[in-house]
Structures are given as structure tokens and as C-alpha cells.
Design a protein around this motif. Structure first.
Motif, mmCIF file in Angstrom:
data_model
loop_
_atom_site.group_PDB
_atom_site.id
_atom_site.type_symbol
_atom_site.label_atom_id
_atom_site.label_comp_id
_atom_site.label_asym_id
_atom_site.label_seq_id
_atom_site.Cartn_x
_atom_site.Cartn_y
_atom_site.Cartn_z
ATOM 1 N N SER A 113 -1.197 -4.216 -0.100
ATOM 2 C CA SER A 113 -2.337 -3.913 -0.965
ATOM 3 C C SER A 113 -2.226 -4.622 -2.309
ATOM 4 C CB SER A 113 -2.432 -2.399 -1.178
ATOM 5 O OG SER A 113 -3.470 -2.078 -2.084
ATOM 6 N N ASN A 114 -1.052 -4.582 -2.911
ATOM 7 C CA ASN A 114 -0.839 -5.243 -4.206
ATOM 8 C C ASN A 114 -1.026 -6.752 -4.097
ATOM 9 O OD1 ASN A 114 -0.270 -2.791 -5.397
ATOM 10 N ND2 ASN A 114 1.955 -3.024 -5.252
ATOM 11 N N HIS A 116 -2.943 -8.395 -1.954
ATOM 12 C CA HIS A 116 -4.375 -8.709 -1.819
ATOM 13 C C HIS A 116 -5.122 -8.522 -3.140
ATOM 14 C CE1 HIS A 116 -4.500 -9.694 2.351
ATOM 15 N NE2 HIS A 116 -4.103 -8.510 2.775
ATOM 16 N N GLN A 117 -4.622 -7.656 -3.986
ATOM 17 C CA GLN A 117 -5.272 -7.447 -5.283
ATOM 18 C C GLN A 117 -4.913 -8.554 -6.275
ATOM 19 O OE1 GLN A 117 -4.721 -3.469 -6.917
ATOM 20 N NE2 GLN A 117 -4.827 -2.560 -4.875
ATOM 21 N N PHE A 118 -3.689 -9.054 -6.192
ATOM 22 C CA PHE A 118 -3.211 -9.990 -7.211
ATOM 23 C C PHE A 118 -3.472 -11.453 -6.867
ATOM 24 C CE2 PHE A 118 0.202 -12.756 -8.824
ATOM 25 C CZ PHE A 118 0.002 -12.607 -10.189
#
Length: 204
Positions: A113-114, A116-118
């Protein structure tokens, strides 16, 4: 001195290779298989490689100056490339980590998740810097692994990267970083000095 320190001290950049010495694909695969244990940013392993042994292809590489003779006489040339979209493999990589028992699913899910966010929102230059940093780590491992097998190497940045990308029809997210020539030395390598430690380190 430890074996590692001895190996590090014995490794030198070779500029004259024996053109009669040949290295097989199996040996190159073994080198790369061990080298990819290198650390990488978020374990995304943004390195990619092209291993070149074909004589005609070596001669066609868009290298500059004395590098031309080096690559022509080397047994092989490994092009280290970077992938600015390495983050797209995050699910595959972290699923493997869970299956291998290296982490639990919650940690993998959070990391995915991190990632894909960054990463998708980063400028291309930033992603290229990350891939280049990873390439430096794995390149050093390649050099030491080669030396351990009594092979000689040199790292070269003197080549036309745009022409290289065109020659090998690299996808937009793949870019060349450096070339590593591998073979057997035909002449002694130069020794080199280093600046004193106090010139390059500050302790606090």
C-alpha cells in the motif's frame, strides 16, 4: 586481513583484456544470480541487465574513446539498466516474501500500500536516481564476485546512452546506467591511491 578485504584490495580496473579468453553464459548467469542479493530501495530491485557476448554486438556498442577496444576484447559486457517502473512488481515481490516465511501478510500488505502511494507520484528524475543508486550497489557486488572467480572487470560510463537505448529498443521506463566489461586481463592494471581518511570523513 580477511578474505573479503584481500579481494577488495586485489580488484583493479582492467583496461586491456585477452581477446582469446571466453566466458560462457552459465558463468554469467551464476554471477548475476549471486549479485542480485544486493540491497535495493524498498526491495523493488530496480536493476535490469543485458549480457552481451556476441562479437558483432560488442563492436556495435556506442562507446567512446578507449572503451571501444576494451569492450571488443572483453569476454562479455554486462549493461546495467534501471527500471523507473520497478514499483509495479511490488505485489509479486512481497507475496514471495510472505510465501518464503520472511514476513507476515500484514507487513506485506502495508508495504504494498505504501509503495503504491509513494512511487507513482514521484518525478521520473527521482525514480531514475533510485534505480541508479540500486545499480551502484549491485555493480559493486558483480565486481567482487567476478574477482573471486579470478575474472577481471572495469566499469564504464563512457557511452552514448541514448544510442544504446535505441540500439536495444529499450522501453521508455528502462534506461542504461553503466557497462561492466568482464574477462581476463592481458596487462597489469594500474594501482591507484586514495585520499587520506581524514579528508573524507568527519566524526561527531
Amino acid at each position: 586481513m580477511s578474505e573479503l578485504v584481500t579481494l577488495m584490495n586485489e580488484r583493479k580496473s582492467v583496461r586491456v583484456f585477452d581477446p582469446s579468453f571466453k566466458i560462457n553464459q552459465e558463468s554469467l548467469e551464476e554471477l548475476l544470480a549471486h549479485a542480485i542479493s544486493a540491497p535495493s530501495s524498498s526491495n523493488l530491485q530496480s536493476w535490469r541487465f543485458i549480457a552481451i557476448q556476441d562479437e558483432a554486438m560488442k563492436k556495435a556498442l556506442p562507446v567512446f574513446g578507449n572503451n571501444r577496444k576494451i569492450v571488443e576484447n572483453a569476454s562479455a559486457v554486462i549493461a546495467v539498466l534501471g527500471d523507473t517502473e520497478a514499483y509495479k512488481n511490488v505485489e509479486e515481490i512481497y507475496t514471495q516474501n510472505v510465501e518464503a516465511g520472511y514476513m507476515d501478510q500484514s507487513i506485506a500488505d502495508r508495504t504494498i500500500s505504501n509503495t503504491h502511494q509513494f512511487y507513482p507520484g514521484q518525478p521520473k528524475e527521482g525514480l531514475m536516481n533510485i534505480a541508479s543508486y540500486d545499480a551502484g550497489l549491485i555493480s559493486m557486488q558483480l565486481l567482487l564476485l567476478a574477482k573471486e572467480r579470478e575474472l577481471d572487470t572495469i566499469v564504464m560510463g563512457g557511452f552514448d546512452k541514448a544510442a544504446f537505448a535505441k540500439q536495444f529498443e529499450l522501453e521508455e521506463n528502462i534506461f542504461p546506467i553503466t557497462l561492466i566489461a568482464i574477462g581476463k586481463s592481458a596487462a597489469p592494471a594500474f594501482n591507484t591511491t586514495r585520499l587520506p581518511l581524514e579528508r573524507v570523513v568527519k566524526f561527531y
